[in-house]
Motif scaffolding. Sequence first.
Motif, short mmCIF file in Angstrom:
data_model
loop_
_atom_site.label_atom_id
_atom_site.label_comp_id
_atom_site.label_asym_id
_atom_site.label_seq_id
_atom_site.Cartn_x
_atom_site.Cartn_y
_atom_site.Cartn_z
N THR A 3 0.80 -1.28 -0.01
CA THR A 3 -0.11 0.09 -0.11
C THR A 3 0.74 1.22 -0.17
O THR A 3 0.28 2.46 0.09
CB THR A 3 -0.96 0.03 1.01
OG1 THR A 3 -0.14 -0.17 2.66
CG2 THR A 3 -1.69 -1.07 1.26
N GLU A 4 1.98 1.30 -0.22
CA GLU A 4 3.02 2.37 -0.15
C GLU A 4 2.77 3.34 -1.40
O GLU A 4 2.73 2.57 -2.73
CB GLU A 4 4.53 1.99 -0.10
CG GLU A 4 5.32 3.06 0.06
CD GLU A 4 6.75 2.73 0.53
OE1 GLU A 4 7.58 3.46 0.42
OE2 GLU A 4 7.21 1.39 0.24
N TRP A 5 2.59 4.47 -1.29
CA TRP A 5 2.63 5.44 -2.43
C TRP A 5 3.97 5.77 -3.36
O TRP A 5 5.07 5.44 -2.70
CB TRP A 5 2.31 6.91 -1.87
CG TRP A 5 0.86 6.73 -1.20
CD1 TRP A 5 -0.04 5.89 -1.19
CD2 TRP A 5 0.29 7.91 -0.46
NE1 TRP A 5 -1.21 6.26 -0.20
CE2 TRP A 5 -0.86 7.53 0.08
CE3 TRP A 5 0.81 9.45 0.06
CZ2 TRP A 5 -1.57 8.38 1.01
CZ3 TRP A 5 0.06 10.08 0.86
CH2 TRP A 5 -1.00 9.59 1.23
N VAL A 6 3.64 5.90 -4.47
CA VAL A 6 4.75 6.13 -5.33
C VAL A 6 5.55 7.31 -5.02
O VAL A 6 6.73 7.75 -5.02
CB VAL A 6 4.19 6.29 -6.78
CG1 VAL A 6 5.51 6.74 -7.75
CG2 VAL A 6 3.72 5.09 -7.33
N ALA A 7 4.58 8.46 -4.44
CA ALA A 7 5.11 9.65 -4.08
C ALA A 7 6.13 9.48 -2.97
O ALA A 7 7.29 10.18 -2.72
CB ALA A 7 4.10 10.77 -3.68
N VAL A 8 5.88 8.53 -2.12
CA VAL A 8 6.82 8.15 -0.90
C VAL A 8 7.98 7.47 -1.50
O VAL A 8 9.12 7.88 -1.12
CB VAL A 8 6.07 7.32 0.29
CG1 VAL A 8 7.07 6.91 1.12
CG2 VAL A 8 4.90 7.98 0.68
N GLN A 9 7.91 6.66 -2.53
CA GLN A 9 9.08 6.03 -3.01
C GLN A 9 9.93 6.98 -3.61
O GLN A 9 11.34 6.74 -3.47
CB GLN A 9 8.75 4.85 -4.09
CG GLN A 9 7.95 3.79 -3.41
CD GLN A 9 7.42 2.74 -4.31
OE1 GLN A 9 7.59 2.71 -5.55
NE2 GLN A 9 6.84 1.50 -3.83
N TRP A 10 9.57 7.94 -4.27
CA TRP A 10 10.12 8.87 -4.91
C TRP A 10 10.52 10.09 -4.09
O TRP A 10 11.48 10.99 -4.47
CB TRP A 10 9.30 9.60 -6.24
CG TRP A 10 9.25 8.70 -7.14
CD1 TRP A 10 9.65 7.27 -7.54
CD2 TRP A 10 8.28 8.85 -8.31
NE1 TRP A 10 9.14 6.93 -8.52
CE2 TRP A 10 8.25 7.95 -9.37
CE3 TRP A 10 7.31 9.90 -8.70
CZ2 TRP A 10 7.44 7.58 -10.37
CZ3 TRP A 10 6.85 10.05 -9.78
CH2 TRP A 10 6.58 8.70 -10.71
N GLY A 11 10.54 9.97 -2.79
CA GLY A 11 10.75 11.18 -1.87
C GLY A 11 10.04 12.43 -1.88
O GLY A 11 10.43 13.23 -1.14
N LEU A 12 8.89 12.26 -2.32
CA LEU A 12 7.94 13.57 -2.41
C LEU A 12 7.08 13.72 -1.17
O LEU A 12 6.65 14.74 -1.00
CB LEU A 12 7.15 13.47 -3.82
CG LEU A 12 8.04 13.34 -5.11
CD1 LEU A 12 6.85 13.41 -6.40
CD2 LEU A 12 8.73 14.58 -5.20
N VAL A 13 6.87 12.69 -0.56
CA VAL A 13 6.22 12.51 0.59
C VAL A 13 6.96 11.91 1.72
O VAL A 13 7.33 10.80 1.72
CB VAL A 13 4.78 11.93 0.44
CG1 VAL A 13 4.10 11.91 1.79
CG2 VAL A 13 4.03 12.79 -0.80
N ASP A 14 6.98 12.52 2.96
CA ASP A 14 7.57 12.11 4.06
C ASP A 14 6.93 10.65 4.56
O ASP A 14 5.79 10.52 4.45
CB ASP A 14 7.64 13.13 5.15
CG ASP A 14 8.61 12.57 6.27
OD1 ASP A 14 9.69 12.51 6.06
OD2 ASP A 14 8.01 12.19 7.37
N GLN A 15 7.82 9.72 5.00
CA GLN A 15 7.21 8.43 5.38
C GLN A 15 6.37 8.53 6.68
O GLN A 15 5.17 7.74 6.69
CB GLN A 15 8.59 7.30 5.59
CG GLN A 15 8.23 6.19 6.10
CD GLN A 15 7.45 5.31 5.07
OE1 GLN A 15 7.84 5.31 3.77
NE2 GLN A 15 6.46 4.52 5.27
N SER A 16 7.03 9.53 7.50
CA SER A 16 6.10 9.57 8.67
C SER A 16 4.56 10.13 8.31
O SER A 16 3.56 9.60 9.13
CB SER A 16 6.71 10.43 9.80
OG SER A 16 6.76 11.76 9.12
#
Length: 739
Positions: free
Chosen positions: A631-644
């Motif tokens: 369920t992880e977002w692509v934006a998280v994988q690209w570093g555009l959204v913080d993991q927390s």
Amino acid sequence: LNQQNRLEIEPGWCYGMQGPMYLVACAVNSTLYENGFTRFTAGQQAAPPPFNDRCMAVSGRCAHACQAEQSPMANCTAGGFIKQSTLVGDVTAEKNQSPPVWLFCYVLLIGFAVKAVMLCPGIFSPYPHCRRYDPELTQSLRYIVVCVPSAGENKCTVLRNVIGAIGCMPKECRCRYHVTFVDEGHRAEQKVTFLKLGALIERIPNLGGSTYEENVMQWFQTWVEETKKMDLAKFKDGYPGEVDQAIMDRICGRTTLKILKSQQGWANRFNKQALDAIEAAIGELETDLRNLKKEKKDVFRDDVADWEPRQRDSLALRMHYLARAKPMEDERTIKAQHVAPGTWYYKLPMNAENNDWLRLRASAKEMVYGLEDDDPNMNNVPLRTSRGKAGGLNFAENYLSIYADKPENVYGDDRDGAPCLFAICDARHQFQTDFFHTTIPYFFYEDMELNPYVGFTQCPQFFHEMQDKLDYLDNNNAQFFRLNCMIRNCCGGVSSCGTNGTWMIRHPDGDLVWEQEKRRVRDTETKRKSKEYVERRTFHESCKVEDTASSLQQVLRGRRSQFINRRLSFGMAKNPVDYLAAVQRWAEGGVVLSMQTFFSAHKGVYMLWVTFLFFICFMISLFRLVNKTDTEWVAVQWGLVDQSFFDSIMNPFVQWLRSFGMIANSEYFRHHPKLLEDYVTMLAQFVTWVISLVLILVVIFLFTELLKLVQRVFGCKLPFVWPDEMRWWGRLLISMDNL
């Protein structure tokens, strides 16, 4: 009760060889198997345990067969029963993640994406328009044209078409009304028939208590009713034999005269001399229709003839016979759209005007190999840039625009700068009497002001002899007109089908019939594409589907279409072989147009590329939705959204989905905890995908509305063309789908 559940097996064959043997009894539901489980044969190999994946009940015995001494056996109790824990167990869910299955899934997803593109325009509401015809509407037009292109149809077929073109002239038309026959076959006999029709119109009396226009329209409206339900076999167009007398009486007007005399009172309103004059004109027309002699002369020159009423103000009707030059071309020459050895051309002086157009075309000659003509003070213009239907349409459009500029045809008011309506009616079709009464209002706002954003209208083709239950080849294009057009009309994205289309055309003041265009091939010496003069082209000439190409041009310019879901034209169906040939031509033309569009630098093509890339991204998101296992977002994988930040949103959401699933199916998921996680992941992915798609569409909507505010409210023009309404994006989706 136990005795009723007991099953005794008395085999008629040997289960196995002497020695250790395990015998399992499996009760199955035969209705779950094909042919009632009859294909099971003795001795066939079976899958190993656990057996509860296929058995409703299972039990087993174990022992040494055909031996008195019984020694211990694995998974066998002392009483000779197979341990139940060995026979049953957790059944692992089978997965079909094989290449054929994935390929099938991808095909389904692509089909879903294409279907979404096709149905997407249906979310909008159709554009409003004026609801009724008023003669005042024609005051906003320079002129109205019905263009009749023909290449091989016989006289009766063409005459039926022209009858409909005249019969649909709008009531009390306040601009000139032109009926133009474009004879691509350059047939002299068709010109004679056309002029005899004009002679018949002149014989209609200008008396009897009605105006000349009312008498003419009453004649032709009755004539249309008598000829609308004809077919090619009755006219012997492509069929052997002569036309029956009853059919000839209807097409030449004799039946029309009888009806008007008996039912409309013409016998009492007009004197015998006037009616005899009409009867004589009908006889001359019939004689000409019976004459099957064919003649061609001076095909290398333009042949034009104009007809207008003797009293110019008594009738808005003007008729024109146009046969553009069709010179014989060297069969060894590859047909080109520019001036090249082997093609015909004429010289264009630097100071040429529109009035010189036909005179310059009359001086055309062939460019001979080795004797190329390169005069620096003159421009060479190709005589025929198109050898198909689009070339004839452009010739007619250019001719009429020059005709309207003649001093005797100038109105002296706002109509001289107004646009014109250019309707196309192929020779096998016939406009009905209410064609323009229905069509003209679609070009106006509800307050009867002309709408500059409407590029064209389209009404369906209809062949009365092809009923739905017998129309196996879909001659009526029912799928397109009854479903696709109704959906596409919601955003003004209906594509033109050539015939039955009406275009609004406006040329700037002082615009010439010549324009500069970059050649499509490079010069052999300079290796560059030079510019040359060509005749003005309103309709696309570079592929076989000029209607679709011209529709695409309107979309890229920000204009839209209107679909008129009404049978305003009656056609005569082709034979099946000719129709299949037409289908092949449409398919070939579509491929050519797609390559010409996507690999060109024409104005506005970048909008199609943006639309196409958005469609590709949409399909990629569908593929990722199916393949993704977390369920992880692509934006998280690209570093555009913080993991927390991601965890603070997704963890509560996933936990809520998990608790909801346990409540809804607690007993099932308690025994299958892995399936619960799979369903939670799938649902979380789908919800995330939907929300992401909605957010992207909202951003596009806000940006598009901002452009609309800047351009349409504040009047600021951007240096480039870009959609400023969401329905424009819908039209781009339709164009991309067509290509």
